[in-house]
Design a protein around this motif. Sequence first.
Motif, PDB file in Angstrom:
ATOM      1  N   TYR A  58    -118.550  28.636  57.724  1.00  0.00           N
ATOM      2  CA  TYR A  58    -117.518  27.685  58.119  1.00  0.00           C
ATOM      3  C   TYR A  58    -117.935  26.257  57.780  1.00  0.00           C
ATOM      4  CZ  TYR A  58    -114.425  24.911  61.026  1.00  0.00           C
ATOM      5  OH  TYR A  58    -113.532  23.975  61.472  1.00  0.00           O
ATOM      6  N   ALA A  61    -117.806  25.781  54.007  1.00  0.00           N
ATOM      7  CA  ALA A  61    -116.412  25.672  53.555  1.00  0.00           C
ATOM      8  C   ALA A  61    -115.840  24.292  53.871  1.00  0.00           C
ATOM      9  CB  ALA A  61    -115.565  26.769  54.201  1.00  0.00           C
ATOM     10  N   GLN A  62    -116.165  23.750  55.031  1.00  0.00           N
ATOM     11  CA  GLN A  62    -115.694  22.412  55.388  1.00  0.00           C
ATOM     12  C   GLN A  62    -116.252  21.355  54.446  1.00  0.00           C
ATOM     13  OE1 GLN A  62    -113.577  21.172  57.739  1.00  0.00           O
ATOM     14  NE2 GLN A  62    -112.949  23.257  58.148  1.00  0.00           N
ATOM     15  N   VAL A  64    -117.368  21.765  51.327  1.00  0.00           N
ATOM     16  CA  VAL A  64    -116.793  21.940  49.994  1.00  0.00           C
ATOM     17  C   VAL A  64    -115.355  21.444  49.961  1.00  0.00           C
ATOM     18  CG1 VAL A  64    -116.064  23.694  48.321  1.00  0.00           C
ATOM     19  CG2 VAL A  64    -118.329  23.802  49.336  1.00  0.00           C
ATOM     20  N   THR A  65    -114.590  21.719  50.994  1.00  0.00           N
ATOM     21  CA  THR A  65    -113.199  21.267  51.050  1.00  0.00           C
ATOM     22  C   THR A  65    -113.124  19.753  51.076  1.00  0.00           C
ATOM     23  OG1 THR A  65    -112.633  23.256  52.283  1.00  0.00           O
ATOM     24  CG2 THR A  65    -111.049  21.467  52.341  1.00  0.00           C
ATOM     25  N   ARG A  66    -113.971  19.110  51.862  1.00  0.00           N
ATOM     26  CA  ARG A  66    -113.959  17.648  51.918  1.00  0.00           C
ATOM     27  C   ARG A  66    -114.374  17.037  50.590  1.00  0.00           C
ATOM     28  NH1 ARG A  66    -114.656  15.430  57.728  1.00  0.00           N
ATOM     29  NH2 ARG A  66    -114.115  17.266  58.917  1.00  0.00           N
ATOM     30  N   GLN A  67    -115.366  17.643  49.917  1.00  0.00           N
ATOM     31  CA  GLN A  67    -115.790  17.137  48.612  1.00  0.00           C
ATOM     32  C   GLN A  67    -114.672  17.279  47.586  1.00  0.00           C
ATOM     33  OE1 GLN A  67    -118.433  15.141  49.401  1.00  0.00           O
ATOM     34  NE2 GLN A  67    -119.108  15.712  47.373  1.00  0.00           N
ATOM     35  N   ALA A  68    -113.970  18.407  47.600  1.00  0.00           N
ATOM     36  CA  ALA A  68    -112.867  18.606  46.662  1.00  0.00           C
ATOM     37  C   ALA A  68    -111.750  17.606  46.939  1.00  0.00           C
ATOM     38  CB  ALA A  68    -112.335  20.035  46.763  1.00  0.00           C
ATOM     39  N   PHE A  69    -111.432  17.385  48.207  1.00  0.00           N
ATOM     40  CA  PHE A  69    -110.400  16.416  48.560  1.00  0.00           C
ATOM     41  C   PHE A  69    -110.806  15.012  48.127  1.00  0.00           C
ATOM     42  CE2 PHE A  69    -108.656  13.344  51.623  1.00  0.00           C
ATOM     43  CZ  PHE A  69    -107.311  13.511  51.341  1.00  0.00           C
ATOM     44  N   TYR A  70    -112.071  14.662  48.314  1.00  0.00           N
ATOM     45  CA  TYR A  70    -112.563  13.348  47.923  1.00  0.00           C
ATOM     46  C   TYR A  70    -112.507  13.169  46.409  1.00  0.00           C
ATOM     47  CZ  TYR A  70    -115.695   9.397  47.317  1.00  0.00           C
ATOM     48  OH  TYR A  70    -116.235   8.196  46.952  1.00  0.00           O
ATOM     49  N   GLN A  72    -110.477  14.685  44.327  1.00  0.00           N
ATOM     50  CA  GLN A  72    -109.061  14.565  43.968  1.00  0.00           C
ATOM     51  C   GLN A  72    -108.538  13.172  44.309  1.00  0.00           C
ATOM     52  OE1 GLN A  72    -106.504  17.123  46.199  1.00  0.00           O
ATOM     53  NE2 GLN A  72    -104.796  16.911  44.783  1.00  0.00           N
TER      54      GLN A  72
END
Length: 96
Positions: A58, A61-62, A64-70, A72
């Motif tokens: 978890y 995943a958090q 990685v998701t924040r890095q992808a959002f950043y 983008q």
Amino acid sequence: MKRNILIIASGIIIFCALIKFGFFDALLLFLLVGAVPGTNFIIPPSVMFILTSTIALYVIAQVVTRQAFYAQLVTRLKNRYTTYRSRLPKRRYSEI
């Protein structure tokens, strides 16, 4: 400055109180052995493995998701800035 000193002092006091009450020892025993603090109950190793694996996945995943959002967001802002710069006049202050 006073606020920083107050925060640091209260943090040190809380840390010392947690050490005095044995909070860190109980937490370490819970993570390594599965001994629930204040009881004689011990969680089975398989359940502890599943629990720690789920929490680790978890957290990963958090991150990685924040890095992808950043990434983008940075790309979108960069494109917006280049579009803005391309619309500006080429020689804005050449004749004053």
